[in-house]
Design a protein around this motif. Structure first.
Motif, mmCIF file in Angstrom:
data_model
loop_
_atom_site.group_PDB
_atom_site.id
_atom_site.type_symbol
_atom_site.label_atom_id
_atom_site.label_comp_id
_atom_site.label_asym_id
_atom_site.label_seq_id
_atom_site.Cartn_x
_atom_site.Cartn_y
_atom_site.Cartn_z
ATOM 1 N N GLN A 85 1.242 -1.090 0.337
ATOM 2 C CA GLN A 85 0.328 -0.013 0.498
ATOM 3 C C GLN A 85 0.809 1.661 -0.114
ATOM 4 N N ALA A 86 2.356 1.096 0.904
ATOM 5 C CA ALA A 86 2.650 2.334 0.418
ATOM 6 C C ALA A 86 3.959 2.700 -0.705
ATOM 7 N N GLU A 87 4.291 1.562 -1.038
ATOM 8 C CA GLU A 87 4.476 1.471 -2.177
ATOM 9 C C GLU A 87 3.634 2.330 -3.592
ATOM 10 N N LYS A 88 2.076 1.713 -3.654
ATOM 11 C CA LYS A 88 1.006 2.630 -4.029
ATOM 12 C C LYS A 88 1.460 3.703 -4.018
ATOM 13 N N ARG A 89 0.875 4.558 -2.824
ATOM 14 C CA ARG A 89 1.188 5.451 -2.248
ATOM 15 C C ARG A 89 1.657 6.287 -2.970
ATOM 16 N N PHE A 90 3.034 5.681 -2.815
ATOM 17 C CA PHE A 90 4.847 6.288 -3.618
ATOM 18 C C PHE A 90 4.373 6.654 -5.126
ATOM 19 N N LYS A 91 4.482 5.530 -5.521
ATOM 20 C CA LYS A 91 3.900 5.621 -7.330
ATOM 21 C C LYS A 91 3.182 6.473 -7.780
ATOM 22 N N ARG A 92 2.502 6.746 -6.925
ATOM 23 C CA ARG A 92 0.877 7.270 -6.846
ATOM 24 C C ARG A 92 1.716 9.239 -7.272
ATOM 25 N N PHE A 93 2.856 8.953 -6.260
ATOM 26 C CA PHE A 93 3.088 10.512 -5.580
ATOM 27 C C PHE A 93 4.126 10.804 -7.167
ATOM 28 N N LEU A 94 5.462 9.890 -6.857
ATOM 29 C CA LEU A 94 6.481 9.876 -8.566
ATOM 30 C C LEU A 94 5.889 10.215 -9.823
ATOM 31 N N TYR A 95 4.715 9.938 -10.106
ATOM 32 C CA TYR A 95 3.709 9.907 -11.394
ATOM 33 C C TYR A 95 2.575 11.344 -11.358
ATOM 34 N N SER A 96 2.739 11.596 -10.591
ATOM 35 C CA SER A 96 2.154 12.990 -10.159
ATOM 36 C C SER A 96 2.884 14.389 -11.032
ATOM 37 N N LEU A 97 2.619 15.488 -10.726
ATOM 38 C CA LEU A 97 2.802 16.381 -11.495
ATOM 39 C C LEU A 97 2.669 17.690 -10.047
ATOM 40 N N GLU A 98 3.155 17.558 -9.387
ATOM 41 C CA GLU A 98 3.228 17.862 -7.879
ATOM 42 C C GLU A 98 4.653 17.899 -7.478
ATOM 43 N N ASP A 99 5.893 18.375 -8.242
ATOM 44 C CA ASP A 99 7.168 18.706 -7.845
ATOM 45 C C ASP A 99 7.441 19.401 -6.567
ATOM 46 N N CYS A 100 6.317 20.726 -5.866
ATOM 47 C CA CYS A 100 6.398 21.109 -5.406
ATOM 48 C C CYS A 100 6.556 21.100 -3.574
ATOM 49 N N LYS A 101 5.476 19.477 -3.898
ATOM 50 C CA LYS A 101 5.703 18.880 -2.628
ATOM 51 C C LYS A 101 6.686 18.121 -2.365
#
Length: 324
Positions: A85-101
């Motif tokens: 579940q943590a890996e899925k959350r991390f991958k969603r973050f990586l593929y999102s465009l929210e570079d500032c976060k």
């Protein structure tokens, strides 16, 4: 040449890389390629890459020698990885465009357990006493390889803790000749090495067979490249494709400040493994004087088999055969 020191966890590429999508590979786990541009990486320039020592990148699995239970021990690489579940959350973050976060890990909850004997790699960062994951979401680390370990049986086949020796492939004193010999584990302390052989990474060097597996340790930086290419993409590409010394997985540059810089054939769109490797084009001699060791060598062990070949020379690594 061998280089002491902790393994550099994230070895940067010589060139700045760019991600190229592979439309035909949509169903594959990685539908893209990471390819080198023609621009030299800033980290390489800062590390004085032009005065670095180029060495062959050997294709195996990384190991480390350090003290455990009061004696030198071989340690296998074991990265602590996030739970599903943590890996899925991390991958969603990586593929999102929210570079500032910045992605926030819960170190206690997000990661799979590791054995109590696990140690984090030396260059890993800490926060509040906890090791922090790298940019890939992993915590690089090590576990000791116990005698007769089933999980790390190929690692344990190249060490003898009673005699405190390891089976090592390196250059012989004679130019152009390789040597397989036992080396005191104490001589390898705080070094990283590559375990290569029959059951590692599809065996690109053709060592041994299913019936008689052969594995060896190669100290990192052991094989210095004598005639390296200029640090330009076209020159390196020509070297990989047209030079016998270029029939390697890649190059690792050892910089004067201890920094490592690498380039893999894949970065230039080239294939690996290849049919004939440079490592397999060189003759090899076995140097194993068993009278130097007090303990008995188990009859089925690699140490016993190699001791019976003492003084013998083979045209190539893949030609080494043991008596039935």
């Amino acid at each position: 040449m061998s280089r002491k020191g902790s393994v550099q966890q994230k070895v940067p590429c010589l060139f700045v890389t760019a991600v190229k999508e592979e439309p035909s590979a949509k169903r594959e786990r990685q539908p893209f390629k990471v390819l080198a541009t023609e621009t030299i990486n800033r980290k390489a320039l800062d590390a004085d890459i032009y005065n670095a020592i180029p060495t062959e990148k050997v294709d195996g699995t990384c190991c480390y020698v350090t003290t455990y239970k009061g004696q030198p021990y071989l340690w296998a690489r074991l990265d602590r990885k996030p739970k599903k579940q943590a890996e899925k959350r991390f991958k969603r973050f990586l593929y999102s465009l929210e570079d500032c976060k910045e992605f926030v890990w819960n170190i206690e909850e997000d990661f799979k357990p590791v054995p109590d004997c696990w140690i984090p790699a030396k260059e890993i960062q800490f926060s509040n006493g906890n090791p922090l994951p790298d940019e890939n979401g992993h915590m690089p680390g090590w576990v000791p390889v116990e005698k007769n370990s089933k999980q790390y049986c190929w690692h344990s086949s190249v060490i003898n803790y009673d005699a405190e020796i390891a089976l090592v492939l390196k250059h012989h004193a004679d130019p152009g000749l390789l040597e397989i010999s036992p080396v005191p584990l104490s001589d390898l302390l705080e070094q990283t090495l590559e375990l290569i052989g029959t059951n590692i990474n599809a065996n690109p060097y053709g060592l041994g067979s299913k019936k008689q597996p052969v594995h060896l340790l190669v100290p990192h930086g052991a094989f210095e490249i004598k005639n390296p290419p200029a640090l330009k993409q076209n020159d390196i590409l020509s070297w990989f494709e047209g030079c016998s010394e270029g029939k390697v997985e890649g190059i690792v540059w050892h910089c004067n400040d201890g920094c490592l810089i690498k380039l893999h054939r894949h970065h230039l769109g080239l294939c690996w493994p290849i049919a004939e490797t440079y490592l397999n084009s060189q003759p090899v001699v076995i140097s194993f004087n068993r009278t130097k060791y007090d303990c008995d060598l188990e009859p089925k062990s690699l140490f016993h088999h190699f001791s019976k070949l003492d003084g013998q020379r083979f045209d190539r690594l893949k030609d080494i055969k043991f008596d039935a």
